[in-house]
Design a protein around this motif. Structure first.
Motif, mmCIF file in Angstrom:
data_model
loop_
_atom_site.group_PDB
_atom_site.id
_atom_site.type_symbol
_atom_site.label_atom_id
_atom_site.label_comp_id
_atom_site.label_asym_id
_atom_site.label_seq_id
_atom_site.Cartn_x
_atom_site.Cartn_y
_atom_site.Cartn_z
ATOM 1 N N TYR A 4 0.868 -1.182 0.000
ATOM 2 C CA TYR A 4 0.000 0.000 0.000
ATOM 3 C C TYR A 4 0.903 1.229 0.000
ATOM 4 O O TYR A 4 1.728 1.397 0.902
ATOM 5 C CB TYR A 4 -0.897 -0.001 1.231
ATOM 6 C CG TYR A 4 -1.973 -1.064 1.177
ATOM 7 C CD1 TYR A 4 -3.234 -0.767 0.691
ATOM 8 C CD2 TYR A 4 -1.716 -2.366 1.595
ATOM 9 C CE1 TYR A 4 -4.217 -1.740 0.633
ATOM 10 C CE2 TYR A 4 -2.693 -3.343 1.537
ATOM 11 C CZ TYR A 4 -3.944 -3.021 1.058
ATOM 12 O OH TYR A 4 -4.919 -3.982 1.001
ATOM 13 N N VAL A 50 -6.997 3.554 -4.628
ATOM 14 C CA VAL A 50 -7.901 3.924 -3.532
ATOM 15 C C VAL A 50 -7.968 5.440 -3.487
ATOM 16 O O VAL A 50 -6.925 6.103 -3.482
ATOM 17 C CB VAL A 50 -7.369 3.381 -2.180
ATOM 18 C CG1 VAL A 50 -8.173 3.944 -1.016
ATOM 19 C CG2 VAL A 50 -7.371 1.857 -2.164
ATOM 20 N N THR A 80 -10.693 0.732 -9.138
ATOM 21 C CA THR A 80 -10.606 1.849 -8.192
ATOM 22 C C THR A 80 -11.643 1.709 -7.091
ATOM 23 O O THR A 80 -12.815 1.421 -7.362
ATOM 24 C CB THR A 80 -10.815 3.172 -8.958
ATOM 25 O OG1 THR A 80 -9.738 3.326 -9.895
ATOM 26 C CG2 THR A 80 -10.837 4.367 -8.021
ATOM 27 N N PHE A 81 -11.194 1.930 -5.860
ATOM 28 C CA PHE A 81 -12.071 1.894 -4.692
ATOM 29 C C PHE A 81 -12.258 3.329 -4.232
ATOM 30 O O PHE A 81 -11.318 3.965 -3.753
ATOM 31 C CB PHE A 81 -11.459 1.010 -3.599
ATOM 32 C CG PHE A 81 -11.391 -0.437 -4.025
ATOM 33 C CD1 PHE A 81 -12.391 -1.335 -3.664
ATOM 34 C CD2 PHE A 81 -10.361 -0.881 -4.849
ATOM 35 C CE1 PHE A 81 -12.348 -2.655 -4.090
ATOM 36 C CE2 PHE A 81 -10.312 -2.204 -5.285
ATOM 37 C CZ PHE A 81 -11.311 -3.095 -4.904
ATOM 38 N N PRO A 102 -10.887 0.679 6.291
ATOM 39 C CA PRO A 102 -10.138 0.018 5.212
ATOM 40 C C PRO A 102 -10.062 -1.500 5.352
ATOM 41 O O PRO A 102 -10.122 -2.211 4.343
ATOM 42 C CB PRO A 102 -8.746 0.660 5.328
ATOM 43 C CG PRO A 102 -8.997 2.009 5.899
ATOM 44 C CD PRO A 102 -10.137 1.824 6.862
ATOM 45 N N HIS A 105 -12.266 -3.798 3.475
ATOM 46 C CA HIS A 105 -12.110 -3.865 2.013
ATOM 47 C C HIS A 105 -10.770 -4.454 1.581
ATOM 48 O O HIS A 105 -10.470 -4.492 0.396
ATOM 49 C CB HIS A 105 -12.294 -2.453 1.429
ATOM 50 C CG HIS A 105 -13.594 -1.842 1.845
ATOM 51 N ND1 HIS A 105 -14.805 -2.295 1.375
ATOM 52 C CD2 HIS A 105 -13.862 -0.870 2.758
ATOM 53 C CE1 HIS A 105 -15.774 -1.601 1.952
ATOM 54 N NE2 HIS A 105 -15.234 -0.739 2.796
ATOM 55 N N ILE A 109 -9.535 -5.226 -2.229
ATOM 56 C CA ILE A 109 -8.485 -4.383 -2.821
ATOM 57 C C ILE A 109 -7.332 -5.265 -3.303
ATOM 58 O O ILE A 109 -6.825 -5.103 -4.425
ATOM 59 C CB ILE A 109 -7.985 -3.331 -1.794
ATOM 60 C CG1 ILE A 109 -9.091 -2.312 -1.485
ATOM 61 C CG2 ILE A 109 -6.723 -2.632 -2.302
ATOM 62 C CD1 ILE A 109 -8.793 -1.401 -0.282
ATOM 63 N N ILE A 120 -2.733 4.566 -2.736
ATOM 64 C CA ILE A 120 -3.630 5.440 -1.980
ATOM 65 C C ILE A 120 -3.395 6.840 -2.553
ATOM 66 O O ILE A 120 -2.370 7.471 -2.271
ATOM 67 C CB ILE A 120 -3.305 5.425 -0.468
ATOM 68 C CG1 ILE A 120 -3.082 3.999 0.057
ATOM 69 C CG2 ILE A 120 -4.394 6.154 0.317
ATOM 70 C CD1 ILE A 120 -4.224 3.057 -0.065
#
Ligand code: NAP
Length: 184
Positions: A4, A50, A80-81, A102, A105, A109, A120
């Protein structure tokens, strides 16, 4: 394994945008040819995106519709979230509106990222939510030689990070940090 990564630009005093969500102060800066992490190299490693709602709306409004993104108004082609409490405006099929913490999800993701990284995009409170959930590995910032005094914060919370790499690109100081954890 999915990393991430918060890849962003900030003012010297730690704002992602001014209080009116303007990025004029950022987009007017000269960029350089050299970078510790050129955007094209970074985005090639990204499998899922994200974003918070304000950032999503800014991109819809300011990035041309004919930019890459499966012919959709959203500028990125990766799944895309979109974190929001409202219906997504002009949502493309690869944009999923989600809400809540988060961790709820995480599986989705990482399945979408398919072994690549999750970017992010912002904003700073959402990045902090991911960091609190243990879902933020890296912060990569390009620091513009501007102070804004007020605006949207780079990261909403208290965290320890370790500097891993630094460089310069045009007007920007670049820094890559590993996220250590929340500062108690
Ligand atoms: N300097 C840069 O490179 C850079 C990078 C990224 C962003 N930006 C800019 O920085 C600004 C960031 O705006 P911002 O601070 O308002 O952050 P944001 O994360 O883009 O938007 C915040 C909104 O996202 C929704 N949201 C966030 N977390 C949520 C959750 N867990 N569940 C459901 N909804 C959630 C909420 O919207 P609702 O409740 O209204 O749905 C919240 O008000 C924007 O102007 C953006 O364009 C700049």
């Amino acid at each position: 394994m999915t990393r991430y990564r918060f890849f962003t630009a900030t003012s010297l005093d730690g704002f992602l945008a001014d209080e009116h969500d303007s990025l004029d102060w950022l987009l007017s800066q000269p960029t350089g040819q050299e970078s510790i992490l050129p955007y094209d190299d970074f985005i090639a490693e990204v499998g899922a995106i994200v974003t918070g709602r304000t950032t999503y709306d800014w991109v819809l409004e300011h990035v041309a519709e004919d930019d890459p993104g499966n012919g959709s108004p959203w500028a990125y082609e990766q799944p895309t979230f979109l974190f929001t409490h409202r219906d997504a405006t002009r949502a493309a099929p690869h944009v999923t509106a989600v809400s809540g913490v988060p961790a709820e999800h995480r599986a989705a993701i990482e399945a979408a990222a398919d072994g690549k990284d999750a970017w992010i995009v912002g904003g700073g409170d959402l990045a902090a939510e991911f960091a609190r959930a243990g879902m933020l590995d890296e912060v990569h910032v390009s620091i513009a030689p501007v102070t804004l005094g007020t605006g949207k914060p780079l990261m909403g919370g208290r965290f320890d990070l370790e500097l891993r790499e630094l460089g310069r690109s045009g007007a920007f100081l670049e820094a890559r940090y590993e996220v250590v954890g929340e500062r108690r």
